[in-house]
Motif scaffolding. Sequence first.
Motif, PDB file in Angstrom:
ATOM      1  N   THR A 166      -6.244  -1.907   2.142  1.00 17.40           N
ATOM      2  CA  THR A 166      -5.460  -3.027   1.706  1.00 17.40           C
ATOM      3  C   THR A 166      -4.258  -2.685   0.792  1.00 17.40           C
ATOM      4  OG1 THR A 166      -7.155  -4.753   2.081  1.00 17.40           O
ATOM      5  CG2 THR A 166      -5.235  -5.468   0.811  1.00 17.40           C
ATOM      6  N   ALA A 167      -4.799  -1.771  -0.384  1.00 13.12           N
ATOM      7  CA  ALA A 167      -3.543  -1.453  -1.342  1.00 13.12           C
ATOM      8  C   ALA A 167      -2.540  -0.734  -0.567  1.00 13.12           C
ATOM      9  CB  ALA A 167      -4.344  -0.941  -2.594  1.00 13.12           C
ATOM     10  N   GLN A 168      -3.171   0.197   0.135  1.00 12.45           N
ATOM     11  CA  GLN A 168      -2.359   1.387   0.741  1.00 12.45           C
ATOM     12  C   GLN A 168      -1.494   0.513   1.785  1.00 12.45           C
ATOM     13  OE1 GLN A 168      -5.605   3.824   2.226  1.00 12.45           O
ATOM     14  NE2 GLN A 168      -5.264   5.213   0.412  1.00 12.45           N
ATOM     15  N   SER A 169      -2.136  -0.205   2.518  1.00 12.49           N
ATOM     16  CA  SER A 169      -1.294  -0.938   3.448  1.00 12.49           C
ATOM     17  C   SER A 169      -0.230  -1.729   3.096  1.00 12.49           C
ATOM     18  CB  SER A 169      -2.285  -1.520   4.401  1.00 12.49           C
ATOM     19  OG  SER A 169      -1.405  -2.230   5.679  1.00 12.49           O
ATOM     20  N   TYR A 170      -0.519  -2.447   1.860  1.00 14.37           N
ATOM     21  CA  TYR A 170       0.424  -3.451   1.354  1.00 14.37           C
ATOM     22  C   TYR A 170       1.751  -2.493   0.809  1.00 14.37           C
ATOM     23  CZ  TYR A 170       2.291  -6.980  -1.979  1.00 14.37           C
ATOM     24  OH  TYR A 170       3.055  -7.853  -2.635  1.00 14.37           O
ATOM     25  N   LEU A 171       1.610  -1.262   0.045  1.00  9.83           N
ATOM     26  CA  LEU A 171       2.426  -0.569  -0.535  1.00  9.83           C
ATOM     27  C   LEU A 171       3.411   0.193   0.892  1.00  9.83           C
ATOM     28  CD1 LEU A 171       0.933   1.107  -3.539  1.00  9.83           C
ATOM     29  CD2 LEU A 171       2.648  -0.633  -3.559  1.00  9.83           C
ATOM     30  N   HIS A 172       2.595   0.569   1.691  1.00  9.27           N
ATOM     31  CA  HIS A 172       3.324   1.386   3.010  1.00  9.27           C
ATOM     32  C   HIS A 172       4.185   0.456   3.827  1.00  9.27           C
ATOM     33  CE1 HIS A 172       3.020   2.289   7.543  1.00  9.27           C
ATOM     34  NE2 HIS A 172       3.717   3.327   6.928  1.00  9.27           N
ATOM     35  N   GLN A 173       3.718  -0.923   3.958  1.00  5.71           N
ATOM     36  CA  GLN A 173       4.659  -2.073   4.663  1.00  5.71           C
ATOM     37  C   GLN A 173       5.737  -2.467   3.702  1.00  5.71           C
ATOM     38  OE1 GLN A 173       0.870  -4.199   6.303  1.00  5.71           O
ATOM     39  NE2 GLN A 173       2.316  -4.655   7.540  1.00  5.71           N
ATOM     40  N   LEU A 174       5.536  -2.370   2.502  1.00  2.65           N
ATOM     41  CA  LEU A 174       6.823  -2.774   1.605  1.00  2.65           C
ATOM     42  C   LEU A 174       7.906  -1.713   1.594  1.00  2.65           C
ATOM     43  CD1 LEU A 174       4.804  -4.254  -1.650  1.00  2.65           C
ATOM     44  CD2 LEU A 174       6.234  -5.602  -0.001  1.00  2.65           C
ATOM     45  N   PHE A 175       7.293  -0.608   1.217  1.00  8.68           N
ATOM     46  CA  PHE A 175       8.065   0.752   0.864  1.00  8.68           C
ATOM     47  C   PHE A 175       8.542   1.549   2.070  1.00  8.68           C
ATOM     48  CE2 PHE A 175       6.340  -0.445  -3.326  1.00  8.68           C
ATOM     49  CZ  PHE A 175       7.490  -1.485  -3.655  1.00  8.68           C
ATOM     50  N   GLY A 176       7.664   1.431   3.353  1.00  8.80           N
ATOM     51  CA  GLY A 176       8.088   2.043   4.343  1.00  8.80           C
ATOM     52  C   GLY A 176       7.733   3.520   4.578  1.00  8.80           C
ATOM     53  N   LYS A 177       6.834   4.104   3.366  1.00 13.34           N
ATOM     54  CA  LYS A 177       6.569   5.423   3.240  1.00 13.34           C
ATOM     55  C   LYS A 177       5.237   5.468   2.783  1.00 13.34           C
ATOM     56  CE  LYS A 177       8.290   5.851  -1.355  1.00 13.34           C
ATOM     57  NZ  LYS A 177       9.091   6.002  -2.481  1.00 13.34           N
ATOM     58  N   GLU A 178       4.687   6.765   2.998  1.00 13.91           N
ATOM     59  CA  GLU A 178       3.083   6.782   2.650  1.00 13.91           C
ATOM     60  C   GLU A 178       2.925   6.821   1.030  1.00 13.91           C
ATOM     61  OE1 GLU A 178       0.937   7.097   5.012  1.00 13.91           O
ATOM     62  OE2 GLU A 178      -0.604   7.315   3.569  1.00 13.91           O
ATOM     63  N   PRO A 179       2.156   5.718   0.694  1.00 15.84           N
ATOM     64  CA  PRO A 179       2.013   5.394  -0.822  1.00 15.84           C
ATOM     65  C   PRO A 179       1.524   6.807  -1.570  1.00 15.84           C
ATOM     66  CG  PRO A 179       0.244   4.123   0.569  1.00 15.84           C
ATOM     67  CD  PRO A 179       1.040   4.787   1.525  1.00 15.84           C
ATOM     68  N   ASP A 180       1.741   6.764  -2.889  1.00 16.42           N
ATOM     69  CA  ASP A 180       1.218   7.593  -3.768  1.00 16.42           C
ATOM     70  C   ASP A 180      -0.097   6.998  -4.461  1.00 16.42           C
ATOM     71  OD1 ASP A 180       1.165   9.381  -5.896  1.00 16.42           O
ATOM     72  OD2 ASP A 180       3.232   9.684  -5.631  1.00 16.42           O
ATOM     73  N   GLU A 181      -0.922   7.877  -4.479  1.00 13.71           N
ATOM     74  CA  GLU A 181      -2.097   7.791  -5.265  1.00 13.71           C
ATOM     75  C   GLU A 181      -1.660   7.151  -6.733  1.00 13.71           C
ATOM     76  OE1 GLU A 181      -5.237  10.528  -4.988  1.00 13.71           O
ATOM     77  OE2 GLU A 181      -6.729   9.378  -6.215  1.00 13.71           O
ATOM     78  N   LYS A 182      -0.901   7.345  -7.185  1.00 19.60           N
ATOM     79  CA  LYS A 182      -0.667   7.040  -8.407  1.00 19.60           C
ATOM     80  C   LYS A 182      -0.165   5.655  -8.590  1.00 19.60           C
ATOM     81  CE  LYS A 182       3.840   8.339 -10.132  1.00 19.60           C
ATOM     82  NZ  LYS A 182       4.828   9.215  -9.549  1.00 19.60           N
ATOM     83  N   HIS A 183       0.036   5.106  -7.288  1.00 22.25           N
ATOM     84  CA  HIS A 183       0.655   3.693  -7.256  1.00 22.25           C
ATOM     85  C   HIS A 183      -0.493   2.744  -6.307  1.00 22.25           C
ATOM     86  CE1 HIS A 183       4.776   4.977  -7.442  1.00 22.25           C
ATOM     87  NE2 HIS A 183       4.540   4.573  -8.518  1.00 22.25           N
ATOM     88  N   TRP A 184      -1.154   3.218  -5.557  1.00 28.98           N
ATOM     89  CA  TRP A 184      -2.216   2.714  -4.984  1.00 28.98           C
ATOM     90  C   TRP A 184      -3.536   2.423  -5.628  1.00 28.98           C
ATOM     91  CZ3 TRP A 184      -6.758   4.574  -3.372  1.00 28.98           C
ATOM     92  CH2 TRP A 184      -6.937   6.031  -3.147  1.00 28.98           C
TER      93      TRP A 184
END
Length: 388
Positions: A166-184
């Motif tokens: 869920t955390a990864q998908s949210y960031l990916h769908q918001l910003f359109g790029k693979e989320p960084d571990e330091k964010h997710w």
Amino acid sequence: MTGSNGNTAVSDQPILPKPEGLEGVVAASTALSHVFGEEGKLVYRGYDIHELAGHATFEEVAYLLWNGRLPNRQELDALLQTLGAQRPLPSHVIDVIQALPDTAQPMDALRTGVSALGAIDSEHFDDVPDLNEAIALTAKFPGILAAFFRHRQGLDPVNPKPGHTTAQSYLHQLFGKEPDEKHWRPLEVYLTLLADHGMNASTFTSRVIASTGSDLCSAITGAIGALKGPLHGGAPSKVLDMLEAIGAADNVDPWLTNALDRGERLMGFGHRVYKAEDPRAEILRGMAAEASTPEFFALSRRTEERALAMLHERKPDRRLYTNVEFYSAAVLSAVGLPGDMFTPTFAVSRVTGWTSHVLEQVANNRLIRPQSEFVGATDKTFVAIERR
Ligand code: COA
């Protein structure tokens, strides 16, 4: 009998204590979570929040709330797969979100998106809420918010990627790029912390709506409306506004003094139930120290210390401590979210608690219908306006 306000007392009204804001009133039985206000302790289904935060994934916590126990590896994988399969939004829901003006508030967009989903996918979200619906709705929250976030920047929605949490998908769908571990990673811990919290206002709202026999999307639409208010979930963006307005360490004291002299409440402090520090604030403080910039963390820390000292000095009989919202601001900014996405992100987590409460309510339902103390008049006579 005429009371001091000139109104007639109604004889069949029971005279009962009327705690303002229902403080201390037990409104439902729940096995989901409990806030031990005096101790500053939060328990989900028997687990202290310190046991779960940073150790359990958000999906494990969701499973725990929905099912009453933690999943095994197979059950967790199955949940991740179902969430992934349920993430895509019906195209009509995207159309509704994209019909909103780009000036709309993200919480209004979320409320509208969930309401639209209930209308558009009414076959799936029928009148009897169940666990499959709870999972499907939870899966769609990140996509609804991300679609609006991108729409207001003139961007197309991003399709969810299978395999994302869920955390990864949210960031990916918001910003359109693979989320960084330091964010997710910090986002994931934040989501586990906010998933449920006793009989708070939005949870109560969801249970009241469910108790009428209404559908899940209606119950959750109402809960989103309740969460939006600054006395409930709407505070963290205001914490960010406050910290930005303070700006520098030497402005902390004058700014806080002025705000308190004007009778304003300091956002991120005080709680209806906690009479000790909110345990989530303690965990988020540690995360903020790692995730945010040293300057922002130092300003947050200084503001917290001085605010607590001033609140204790001005209101010695009130036990006012830091609440969850104060360091949510630092953590969510560090993850890359703008202030107006903070409360919606709270909802991405809390939808698991709301849906669990709805399921608990319908499993043993009785219509929630309290009484009111009637303080109005009863003996007025209608005088008609002359008909033309
Ligand atoms: N700043 C300044 N004073 C505060 C305060 C704050 N953040 N929180 C409470 N107080 C004061 C009130 O003014 C009141 O003082 P008074 O009795 O002298 O008038 C007293 O403390 C008790 O407040 P009360 O309104 O009874 O508390 P509550 O239980 O209704 O409210 C909150 C709880 C959370 C709504 C309240 O603390 C608040 O508004 N906090 C700021 C918003 C916030 O952080 N919300 C997120 C909650 S998780």
